[in-house]
Design a protein around this motif. Structure first.
Motif, PDB file in Angstrom:
ATOM      1  N   GLY A   1       0.660  -1.266   0.017  1.00  7.29           N
ATOM      2  CA  GLY A   1      -0.026   0.061  -0.283  1.00  7.29           C
ATOM      3  C   GLY A   1       0.883   1.211   0.005  1.00  7.29           C
ATOM      4  O   GLY A   1       0.286   2.400  -0.037  1.00  7.29           O
ATOM      5  N   GLY A   2       2.051   1.425   0.226  1.00  8.32           N
ATOM      6  CA  GLY A   2       3.151   2.371   0.173  1.00  8.32           C
ATOM      7  C   GLY A   2       3.560   2.698  -1.229  1.00  8.32           C
ATOM      8  O   GLY A   2       3.347   1.949  -2.207  1.00  8.32           O
ATOM      9  N   ILE A   3       4.397   3.584  -1.454  1.00  9.25           N
ATOM     10  CA  ILE A   3       5.155   3.687  -2.321  1.00  9.25           C
ATOM     11  C   ILE A   3       6.539   3.626  -1.974  1.00  9.25           C
ATOM     12  O   ILE A   3       6.989   3.773  -0.958  1.00  9.25           O
ATOM     13  N   VAL A   4       6.965   3.325  -3.153  1.00 10.22           N
ATOM     14  CA  VAL A   4       8.934   3.631  -3.146  1.00 10.22           C
ATOM     15  C   VAL A   4       9.226   4.535  -3.691  1.00 10.22           C
ATOM     16  O   VAL A   4       8.927   5.073  -4.765  1.00 10.22           O
ATOM     17  N   LEU A   5       9.765   5.309  -2.853  1.00  7.49           N
ATOM     18  CA  LEU A   5      10.637   6.687  -3.447  1.00  7.49           C
ATOM     19  C   LEU A   5      11.924   6.395  -3.838  1.00  7.49           C
ATOM     20  O   LEU A   5      12.752   6.652  -2.977  1.00  7.49           O
ATOM     21  N   SER A   6      12.315   6.307  -5.036  1.00  5.48           N
ATOM     22  CA  SER A   6      13.619   5.792  -5.463  1.00  5.48           C
ATOM     23  C   SER A   6      14.322   6.993  -6.111  1.00  5.48           C
ATOM     24  O   SER A   6      13.847   7.818  -6.784  1.00  5.48           O
ATOM     25  N   LEU A   7      15.561   7.260  -5.381  1.00  4.90           N
ATOM     26  CA  LEU A   7      16.257   8.291  -5.677  1.00  4.90           C
ATOM     27  C   LEU A   7      17.255   8.329  -6.773  1.00  4.90           C
ATOM     28  O   LEU A   7      18.079   9.055  -6.966  1.00  4.90           O
ATOM     29  N   GLU A   8      17.169   7.042  -7.550  1.00  3.46           N
ATOM     30  CA  GLU A   8      18.108   6.653  -8.569  1.00  3.46           C
ATOM     31  C   GLU A   8      18.479   7.541  -9.454  1.00  3.46           C
ATOM     32  O   GLU A   8      19.474   7.894 -10.112  1.00  3.46           O
ATOM     33  N   ARG A   9      17.358   8.707  -9.961  1.00  6.91           N
ATOM     34  CA  ARG A   9      17.659   9.490 -10.956  1.00  6.91           C
ATOM     35  C   ARG A   9      18.326  10.579 -10.389  1.00  6.91           C
ATOM     36  O   ARG A   9      18.858  11.569 -11.245  1.00  6.91           O
ATOM     37  N   MET A  10      18.339  10.864  -9.157  1.00 13.62           N
ATOM     38  CA  MET A  10      19.009  12.105  -8.680  1.00 13.62           C
ATOM     39  C   MET A  10      20.363  11.814  -8.339  1.00 13.62           C
ATOM     40  O   MET A  10      20.627  11.304  -7.097  1.00 13.62           O
ATOM     41  N   ARG A  11      21.344  11.743  -9.163  1.00 16.92           N
ATOM     42  CA  ARG A  11      22.601  11.589  -8.870  1.00 16.92           C
ATOM     43  C   ARG A  11      23.820  12.534  -9.270  1.00 16.92           C
ATOM     44  O   ARG A  11      25.171  12.105  -9.492  1.00 16.92           O
ATOM     45  N   ALA A  12      23.477  13.595  -9.317  1.00  6.80           N
ATOM     46  CA  ALA A  12      24.436  14.694  -9.762  1.00  6.80           C
ATOM     47  C   ALA A  12      25.651  14.684  -8.620  1.00  6.80           C
ATOM     48  O   ALA A  12      25.366  14.381  -7.450  1.00  6.80           O
ATOM     49  N   VAL A  13      26.875  14.918  -9.074  1.00 10.21           N
ATOM     50  CA  VAL A  13      27.991  15.292  -8.290  1.00 10.21           C
ATOM     51  C   VAL A  13      28.652  16.396  -8.553  1.00 10.21           C
ATOM     52  O   VAL A  13      29.127  16.524  -9.695  1.00 10.21           O
ATOM     53  N   GLU A  14      28.995  17.373  -7.637  1.00 16.41           N
ATOM     54  CA  GLU A  14      29.588  18.612  -8.131  1.00 16.41           C
ATOM     55  C   GLU A  14      30.737  18.608  -6.916  1.00 16.41           C
ATOM     56  O   GLU A  14      30.672  18.427  -5.893  1.00 16.41           O
ATOM     57  N   VAL A  15      31.868  19.129  -7.466  1.00 15.63           N
ATOM     58  CA  VAL A  15      33.134  19.148  -6.483  1.00 15.63           C
ATOM     59  C   VAL A  15      33.591  20.611  -6.223  1.00 15.63           C
ATOM     60  O   VAL A  15      33.785  21.338  -7.336  1.00 15.63           O
ATOM     61  N   ASP A  16      33.356  20.900  -5.149  1.00 19.69           N
ATOM     62  CA  ASP A  16      33.761  22.361  -4.642  1.00 19.69           C
ATOM     63  C   ASP A  16      35.431  22.240  -4.103  1.00 19.69           C
ATOM     64  O   ASP A  16      35.592  21.802  -2.918  1.00 19.69           O
ATOM     65  N   VAL A  17      36.523  22.316  -4.882  1.00 26.38           N
ATOM     66  CA  VAL A  17      37.946  22.084  -4.679  1.00 26.38           C
ATOM     67  C   VAL A  17      38.115  23.094  -3.586  1.00 26.38           C
ATOM     68  O   VAL A  17      38.956  22.611  -2.604  1.00 26.38           O
ATOM     69  N   ASP A  18      37.857  24.332  -3.598  1.00 28.91           N
ATOM     70  CA  ASP A  18      38.498  25.164  -2.600  1.00 28.91           C
ATOM     71  C   ASP A  18      38.098  24.870  -1.362  1.00 28.91           C
ATOM     72  O   ASP A  18      38.740  24.919   0.025  1.00 28.91           O
ATOM     73  N   CYS A  19      36.755  24.483  -0.932  1.00 31.23           N
ATOM     74  CA  CYS A  19      36.355  24.245   0.129  1.00 31.23           C
ATOM     75  C   CYS A  19      36.322  22.623   0.415  1.00 31.23           C
ATOM     76  O   CYS A  19      36.140  22.217   1.636  1.00 31.23           O
ATOM     77  N   GLN A  20      36.879  21.772  -0.507  1.00 30.16           N
ATOM     78  CA  GLN A  20      36.900  20.322  -0.296  1.00 30.16           C
ATOM     79  C   GLN A  20      35.927  19.857   0.335  1.00 30.16           C
ATOM     80  O   GLN A  20      35.606  18.854   1.148  1.00 30.16           O
ATOM     81  N   VAL A  21      34.591  20.057  -0.644  1.00 29.38           N
ATOM     82  CA  VAL A  21      33.402  19.477  -0.327  1.00 29.38           C
ATOM     83  C   VAL A  21      32.864  18.943  -1.506  1.00 29.38           C
ATOM     84  O   VAL A  21      33.115  19.692  -2.675  1.00 29.38           O
ATOM     85  N   ALA A  22      32.183  17.977  -1.443  1.00 30.75           N
ATOM     86  CA  ALA A  22      31.364  17.271  -2.832  1.00 30.75           C
ATOM     87  C   ALA A  22      30.005  17.696  -2.416  1.00 30.75           C
ATOM     88  O   ALA A  22      29.251  17.321  -1.252  1.00 30.75           O
ATOM     89  N   VAL A  23      29.261  18.204  -3.388  1.00 26.73           N
ATOM     90  CA  VAL A  23      27.703  18.418  -3.347  1.00 26.73           C
ATOM     91  C   VAL A  23      27.055  17.307  -3.984  1.00 26.73           C
ATOM     92  O   VAL A  23      27.183  17.139  -5.261  1.00 26.73           O
ATOM     93  N   VAL A  24      26.321  16.267  -3.422  1.00 35.73           N
ATOM     94  CA  VAL A  24      25.924  15.222  -3.912  1.00 35.73           C
ATOM     95  C   VAL A  24      24.449  14.875  -3.942  1.00 35.73           C
ATOM     96  O   VAL A  24      23.997  15.007  -2.780  1.00 35.73           O
ATOM     97  N   GLU A  25      23.741  14.438  -5.104  1.00 33.97           N
ATOM     98  CA  GLU A  25      22.376  14.022  -4.727  1.00 33.97           C
ATOM     99  C   GLU A  25      22.521  12.523  -4.460  1.00 33.97           C
ATOM    100  O   GLU A  25      23.439  11.761  -4.603  1.00 33.97           O
ATOM    101  N   PRO A  26      21.566  12.365  -3.725  1.00 34.63           N
ATOM    102  CA  PRO A  26      21.475  10.970  -2.974  1.00 34.63           C
ATOM    103  C   PRO A  26      21.509   9.673  -3.731  1.00 34.63           C
ATOM    104  O   PRO A  26      21.935   8.775  -3.276  1.00 34.63           O
ATOM    105  N   GLY A  27      21.179   9.609  -5.008  1.00 34.55           N
ATOM    106  CA  GLY A  27      21.342   8.334  -6.094  1.00 34.55           C
ATOM    107  C   GLY A  27      22.713   8.435  -6.394  1.00 34.55           C
ATOM    108  O   GLY A  27      22.879   7.054  -7.026  1.00 34.55           O
ATOM    109  N   ALA A  28      23.468   9.156  -6.258  1.00 35.25           N
ATOM    110  CA  ALA A  28      25.081   9.066  -6.653  1.00 35.25           C
ATOM    111  C   ALA A  28      25.480   7.843  -6.125  1.00 35.25           C
ATOM    112  O   ALA A  28      25.280   7.680  -4.981  1.00 35.25           O
ATOM    113  N   LEU A  29      26.404   6.899  -6.970  1.00 36.49           N
ATOM    114  CA  LEU A  29      26.744   5.758  -6.221  1.00 36.49           C
ATOM    115  C   LEU A  29      28.211   6.391  -5.388  1.00 36.49           C
ATOM    116  O   LEU A  29      28.832   7.363  -5.714  1.00 36.49           O
TER     117      LEU A  29
END
Lengths: 471, 471
Positions: free
Chosen positions: B101-129
């Motif tokens: 009766g529930g839904i599966v909310l699949s994040l598989e299409r949200m997989r962007a990965v951006e790298v902020d080199v100066d901050c040493q931070v990756a900005v990542v969508e949840p579906g990214a491996l």
């Protein structure tokens, strides 16, 4: 989601009501545990922030063990009396300011430290000082890294309450990274154990992490299991002077891009001069800023890391770079950095900030602070855990002069607003307490504030734990 | 404290009710976002645990961005439909088993990965491996350390949901140590941002840390800011064979007493043989256990650390010790360790455990597992992140044989009980999900369970988020 109403002191016992039920508390605890001498109460009103809003407690309770903490909290819950947990009183945000009609629950007598060498865990009572933990574990060749500048006088309980940072955090992380377990007395007096000596544990919600940094608003920590690591390697120290704060900040960005210094601290010209005035250490009074950096990389890689840091400093326009492998000589510079707060304190009353930004935005934050100092006509020396983007602008003012105080207060708010405008934080390691809570909604926004209040309401529905702190 | 009632599915929409309101969901999202093809629904019922209790969803929703996640959750909240968030479906505890009766909310299409080199931070969508993040940041000389064995196929969203660990965690920590910020869609559809690119931030309760490891029960992560560090140094690899598992476990305790290996893995005889059967790698089939350890200490200190590890192995009675500085050769042994799970999977159906204890209790835990295997008459090969005291006993059974299944199920519960009896945990890195929730109250006790439920009730009062997981 249910938006929890803000908790507060409105429905808590008045001083008169609390005093009327005090005999029940006194009777439930060993003689000498509950203190009501007025001079003594006065000495427990403030932490180091000297929060002008601090109230006067009806009693100071000094339990000897967790069972006595439970007895005190149960009594407080029954009679709706405010409880302000207190460690060593060295807080810098009014997180342990006393509350009118409340009790101060001082953990100063609970300071046992046991070391489990095989597990590499220290079992610590909350009143133990950070330095006492470091000393106890060093006897076994182990190290507890978190090192607030105040490590000689601050307690582990306070460190856990604020998720305290320090100088080596740039490489070794902050308090929460070392807390494996906590015993906590909840708002209804129950004692729970969260986590344990196992290193990895994901069973259930991360409540352990929720209590770290909760500033006494969710429970009273009665025991902490702290993760230890092998003793730190010897450090080399680099001191670099720069023509401007901006150049020093750019060097920090450069160093962090590829290196892992074990310390990366900044002092601006005003703080260097304050330290020199206080105790001459031969620092360059003419430099716009100094960086004090260390590497504890092992073996020959240490020299390579120091050379790389020196190159990053020169690339950013360093005037002079001094390097020493002598630990004693290096310590002098670290002490100079640690001495900044008391040295600046000799210049007047202080309002101490703790604002932080992402490292690349350090130059912008430092420029904003200088602008605010000029606009408000106040002196704001800055020291910073620069490698973490965490700065301590220190606003100096004349307590006897209402105009000076007003300008300092305006600068205090303006600095926090500047950090928020740069997508930063109003507090990187000291906590919100009572002195910064006005700015918390500006940083978090309504939705995250409501989440905070929902969790608070779930764990302390009557709002007896540290009312007035955080929100 | 108010003890929150357990949340559950009783008041949630039935499959019939959910299907009746599905057109409103379909209408609010771009074409192709809501899928109801029965074959496709079937393929989203299970994660890798093949939880026999998995239900059948009424729809799989595959949003392209946070706004679409919000639309789905708002619809679910309005109609009290269960929402099971899902990353790559590689979970091992049934944390993303579908709910009737529930839904599966699949994040598989949200997989962007951006790298902020100066901050040493990756900005990542949840579906990214996990592997995609590692690869993206490596291009900039940076490293995202957490490395579950499944890193090539598991998603960052799942890593955050379970606070995933891995092989290098013994030195570099787990997922929560690297999460600087999260965007989360709450149970009522609001989107909040917690944390940010600043490294240190203690403003307000540690809600960021609370959401890490919450297994989709408190919110749906739509973006993560991940802290990066400079690229890892080259590693030397040590492989040591021991006559018994106990001797290998004692070597682990010895190594951890003074060293900081970047990997410290154990394989028992059964898992070594399973790997050799699957793909001959020349491992010693006769040894009672193997340790695979690495050092990434820089420069000449690496050789010294390897020598010290070798001494600890010999002191514990190692049969043979092999050391290589060749990264390719070292990788072969690490691959052998990573191959254990699929290799053992070739022997039958599996129930995978994730129990952990304090490191010095490893010998006791491993002995208990062997005893349980003998008592229940099941095969239980063990691989372990031994340096963290975190083990993966893998119970092999015959799915077609009810008796075999019953004995495996009994062993599954007995292993968790043994870990709890040793003051350990039922899960070090995989999460409780649905397959281990029966043992959670045994580990946490009533009071900590009630704290979990109070927080859940505060943040998801209708219980729509991942009902049936955790409790």
């Amino acid at each position: 989601m249910t938006l929890a109403p803000p908790t507060g002191t409105t429905s808590l016992a008045s001083a008169e009501e609390a005093r009327a039920v005090l005999p029940a508390l006194v009777g439930s605890l060993p003689p000498g545990t509950v203190l009501t001498d007025p001079d003594l109460l006065e000495s427990y009103r403030f932490d180091w922030s000297r929060d002008p809003g601090a109230g006067t407690p009806v009693a100071v309770v000094r339990p000897a063990d967790a069972a006595e903490v439970q007895a005190a909290v149960r009594w407080a819950a029954e009679h709706r009396v405010a409880v302000v947990p207190r460690g060593a009183g060295s807080g810098l945000s009014g997180g342990s300011s006393a509350v009118d009609g409340g009790i101060v629950l001082s953990l100063e007598r609970m300071r046992a430290v046991e070391v489990d060498v095989d597990c590499q865990v220290a079992v610590v009572e909350p009143g133990a000082l950070n330095a006492e933990v470091k000393a106890a574990v060093a006897q076994h060749g182990l190290w507890y890294p978190p090192d607030p500048s105040s490590f000689e006088i601050c307690s582990i309980g306070g460190n856990v309450a604020t998720n305290a940072g320090g100088l080596c955090c740039v490489k070794y992380g902050v308090t929460t990274d070392y807390v494996l377990g906590l015993d906590v007395v909840l708002a209804d007096g129950r004692l729970v154990t969260l986590g344990g000596k196992r290193i990895k544990d994901v069973a259930g919600l991360s409540l352990l992490k929720l209590f770290v940094g909760s500033e006494g608003t969710l429970g009273v920590v009665t025991r902490a299991l702290l993760r230890l690591v092998p003793a730190q390697q010897a450090c080399s120290t680099l001191v670099a002077s720069f023509p401007t704060v901006d150049a020093a900040a750019r060097a920090v960005v450069g160093i962090r891009r590829g290196l892992r210094p074990s310390m990366l601290e900044l002092m601006d010209q005003a703080s260097v001069n304050a330290v020199e005035d206080h105790r001459a250490m031969g620092l360059d009074r003419d430099a716009g800023a100094l960086l004090v950096a260390q590497s504890d990389a092992p073996g020959t890689s240490r020299a390579a890391e120091v050379v790389a840091m020196e190159e990053a400093c020169r690339a950013a326009g360093a005037l002079e770079v001094f390097v020493t492998d002598d630990p004693a000589e290096g310590s002098l510079f670290v002490e100079a950095r640690r001495a900044a707060f008391p040295a600046i304190g000799a210049r007047g009353a202080l309002m101490l900030e703790d604002v932080g930004v992402a490292v690349p935005r350090l130059p912008e934050l430092l420029a904003a602070i200088a602008r605010i100092a000029a606009e408000e006509g106040v002196e704001i020396p800055v020291v910073a855990h620069a490698g973490d983007g965490n700065t301590h602008p220190i606003i100096v003012f004349d307590e006897a002069d209402p105009d000076s105080r007003a300008r300092a207060a305006a600068a205090f708010e303006a600095v926090m607003a500047a950090a928020i405008a740069l997508d930063g934080t109003i507090t990187g390691e000291h906590g919100v307490g009572r002195t910064k809570k006005g700015a918390l909604p500006d940083q978090l926004g309504d939705d995250v504030m409501s989440l905070n209040l929902a969790v608070k309401a779930a764990l302390d529905p009557a709002g007896i734990l540290n009312p007035g702190a955080l929100w």
